[in-house]
Enzyme design. Structure first.
Site, PDB file in Angstrom:
ATOM      1  N   HIS A  23      14.794  -9.620  -0.086  1.00  0.00           N
ATOM      2  CA  HIS A  23      15.663 -10.845   0.349  1.00  0.00           C
ATOM      3  C   HIS A  23      14.923 -11.385   1.694  1.00  0.00           C
ATOM      4  CE1 HIS A  23      16.841  -8.467   4.031  1.00  0.00           C
ATOM      5  NE2 HIS A  23      16.532  -7.538   3.377  1.00  0.00           N
ATOM      6  N   ASP A  24      15.497 -12.732   1.459  1.00  0.00           N
ATOM      7  CA  ASP A  24      15.065 -13.885   2.863  1.00  0.00           C
ATOM      8  C   ASP A  24      13.737 -13.906   3.009  1.00  0.00           C
ATOM      9  OD1 ASP A  24      18.099 -14.218   3.476  1.00  0.00           O
ATOM     10  OD2 ASP A  24      17.949 -11.955   3.768  1.00  0.00           O
ATOM     11  N   GLY A  78      11.907  -7.321   3.586  1.00  0.00           N
ATOM     12  CA  GLY A  78      12.981  -8.343   3.669  1.00  0.00           C
ATOM     13  C   GLY A  78      12.655  -9.269   4.929  1.00  0.00           C
TER      14      GLY A  78
END
Length: 255
Positions: free
Chosen positions: A118-119, A136
């Protein structure tokens, strides 16, 4: 060009000349551009945004929810640019409230089994080797080469034109233009072959080399080394990038 055995949600937006193989699943709130090839058993899930000219191989999963216990179902995306090759079983999770999106740029090769958490922000022109796992909110700048089975800690930053040896694991930042390897990971010189292949001149390469001699071989701490570079060297774009990368490193650079 679309197999009758594929499932495409009626709200998904699909561009022109897109090939969709059997048993592909395309969710709602998905946008796919033109001239993409999506091979059998790939999953393009909620929040995916895919540009043009990508090749997505069997078993890839794009846009799955983050593996982050702080995620509360917020509206986020997984965004992929143009002309990427995403090989078998690659997973690209969508973002969280932290940044709202996971981004993979253009002209990248993500080999089998790569995980993009994520991200994350991956630039363009990168090669990511088999089974490499990125946690992440990492950042990889353009034209980096990350070999196979590399483990990248969350929040780490990898600079442009680096070469990272296979099997490495790291929790600090890797500055641009270098080779990183060994165990524990360390600076192994500048990426001379890669820089020459990318059109860097001998003068540019020598300047980069001189900057890293100061950072890694002068016996100075990082702050002192950067001060010396600013005082003694011409601030070309390459040297400016090195200085900015090191000064803005949140986790510190590998030694």
């Amino acid at each position: 060009m679309i197999s009758p055995l594929a499932y495409i949600h009626p709200e998904a937006i699909i561009g022109e000349n897109v090939e969709v193989g059997p048993f592909v699943f395309i969710d709602k709130n998905v946008v796919i551009g033109d001239n993409n090839v999506i091979m059998p058993n790939a999953n393009i899930l909620y929040g995916s945004r895919i540009g043009n000219g990508n090749r997505i191989f069997p078993g890839a999963v794009i846009g799955a929810i983050p593996q982050d216990l702080k995620f509360r179902g917020e509206e986020t995306t997984a965004e992929i640019g143009d002309n990427n090759t995403i090989r078998e079983n690659v997973t690209i999770n969508r973002g969280t409230a932290a940044k709202g999106k996971t981004i993979v740029g253009s002209n990248n090769l993500l080999m089998e089994g790569v995980h993009v958490a994520h991200d994350a922000l991956i630039g363009s022109g990168c090669i990511i080797g088999n089974s490499t796992k990125m946690a992440g909110e990492i950042v990889i700048d353009d034209n980096a080469i990350v070999s196979a089975a590399v483990l990248m800690h969350q929040f780490c930053h990898v600079g442009s034109y680096v070469m990272i040896q296979g099997g490495c694991r790291f929790s600090k930042d890797i500055p641009p233009y270098i080779i990183a390897g060994r165990d524990p990971i360390a600076y192994c010189g500048i990426n001379i072959v890669g820089l020459r292949r990318r059109g860097f001149t001998n003068e540019q390469i020598e300047s980069i080399h001189n900057a890293y001699r100061i950072i890694y071989n002068s016996g100075k701490n990082v702050t002192e080394a950067i001060a010396q570079i600013k005082e003694e060297m011409t601030m070309t774009p390459e040297i400016t990038y090195i200085v900015s990368f090191v000064e803005n490193s949140q986790r510190g650079i590998i030694r």
